[in-house]
Design a protein around this motif. Structure first.
Motif: not given
Lengths: 198, 151
Positions: A154, A157-159, A163-165, A179, A182-183, B11, B17, B51
């Motif tokens: 989290v 991703r958010e701060f 990207s996922y990769s 993924e 994160l879900h 998502m 993505e 955020t």
């Protein structure tokens, strides 16, 4: 005397046009100043990540110190397969994991609430506990109550805006795992913050 | 009720993505699927809330400590490299000094008796040598060395 200011501005502009990769390459050739420029560029962003991962400014500063020391020692092994930012984030995540391991050996407690440690970032102009401030405290609490693995994804991703990769690279796990983590992390946040969601 | 087949991709859509073609399809789907649209609104609200948390900034003192910390690593690295090198150099010097002390010019460790010309030279009167310009001393040296070499 008058010409000094434009010269200083030009030097500053030139330093901004140098990419992270070029700075790291210079640092690897022994230019210590180049590494200090990388510190100046990334310290603030990494500090925010560290703060969200470890929960206090003092611990975040320690983790960040270890991150840059680690980066300085390991820069010879940087292969350029990721961005410098992702590489630094990976070191930060590793140092954070170390920090959590050390702490769990000493005591097993959840991250303290920001307000409880006096580490709550300054919410200026707050004269009474407003709805916004209450919500922030609840979000902060929900974030701190996530498991370290869920908090990592989290936060990155958010701060970190990764990207996922990039997260997969930083965490050393497959993209699919990123993924699914994160879900699940977002599901946990949704449950904890249900009152605030549409 | 069965879950919408697009639900699992909401998502990824939210996180940017999806490939452009998939993204377009999802946008069209969102316009007509209230469940997926609600899921997306939920994710967007969650991201906003997270955020929106105040972001602390690193203090000037902490930043200075970072720079200093890296400087110490460099010093430690130099020390780490130099210490064994200095130790090796000291050991080489010690061995050489010992060897020079033990080994004679002939290359053997045993002491040899002085050559005749050396003994003679030790007893020479400096005035006599000076008187003939050192010729007699040179002659003794040549004779002595010739004898040593078996000539």
């Amino acid at each position: 005397m008058m010409s000094e200011q434009p010269e200083a501005n030009a030097a500053e502009e030139a330093s901004l046009t140098i990419t992270d990769d070029e700075l790291l390459a210079d640092a690897r050739r022994g230019d210590e100043g180049a590494f200090h420029q990388l510190i100046d560029r990334h310290a603030d962003g990494l500090f925010r990540l560290a703060f969200r991962l470890v929960g206090s400014t003092v611990d975040a500063e320690d983790v960040l110190q270890e991150t840059f020391v680690g980066a300085f020692e390991q820069m010879g092994r940087f292969e350029g397969r990721s961005t410098v930012k992702t590489w630094l984030s990976r070191i930060l995540v590793r140092q954070t994991a170390r920090f959590h391991r050390r702490r769990s050996r000493r005591r097993t407690v959840a991250l303290p609430l920001a307000g409880a440690t006096g580490d709550e970032p300054d919410v200026r102009g707050r004269t009474s506990v407003s709805d916004d401030a209450n919500r922030r405290l609840d979000v902060d609490r929900a974030l701190r109550q996530l498991s370290p693995e869920h908090r990592e994804v989290v936060v990155l991703r958010e701060f970190g805006g990764m990207s996922y990769s990039e997260m997969a690279e930083a965490l050393g796990i497959p993209v699919g795992t990123v993924e699914s983590r994160l879900h699940r992390a977002r599901q946990a946040l949704k449950e904890a913050l249900n009152d605030y969601l549409p | 009720m069965a879950e919408c087949e697009f639900r699992a991709r909401v998502m990824r859509y939210h996180d940017g993505e999806l490939a452009p073609s998939e993204r377009r399809k999802m946008a069209e789907h969102l316009a007509r699927c209230p469940d997926c649209a609600r899921e997306l609104a939920c994710l967007q609200a969650l991201t906003r809330m997270v955020t929106d948390l105040p972001a602390p900034e690193i203090s000037g003192a902490a930043l200075a400590d970072l720079h200093e910390g890296v400087g110490h690593v460099r010093e430690r690295a130099i020390t780490r490299i130099c210490r064994p090198a200095a130790l090796a150099a000291a050991m080489v010097l010690a061995v050489c000094a010992f060897w020079l002390h033990q080994v004679q010019p002939s290359g053997t460790a045993e002491a040899r008796p002085p050559a005749a010309w050396e003994a003679a030279a030790a007893t020479l009167d400096a005035e006599l040598v000076r008187a003939d310009g050192g010729n007699s001393f040179a002659l003794w040296m040549v004779e002595g060395l010739s004898r040593e070499n078996g000539r």
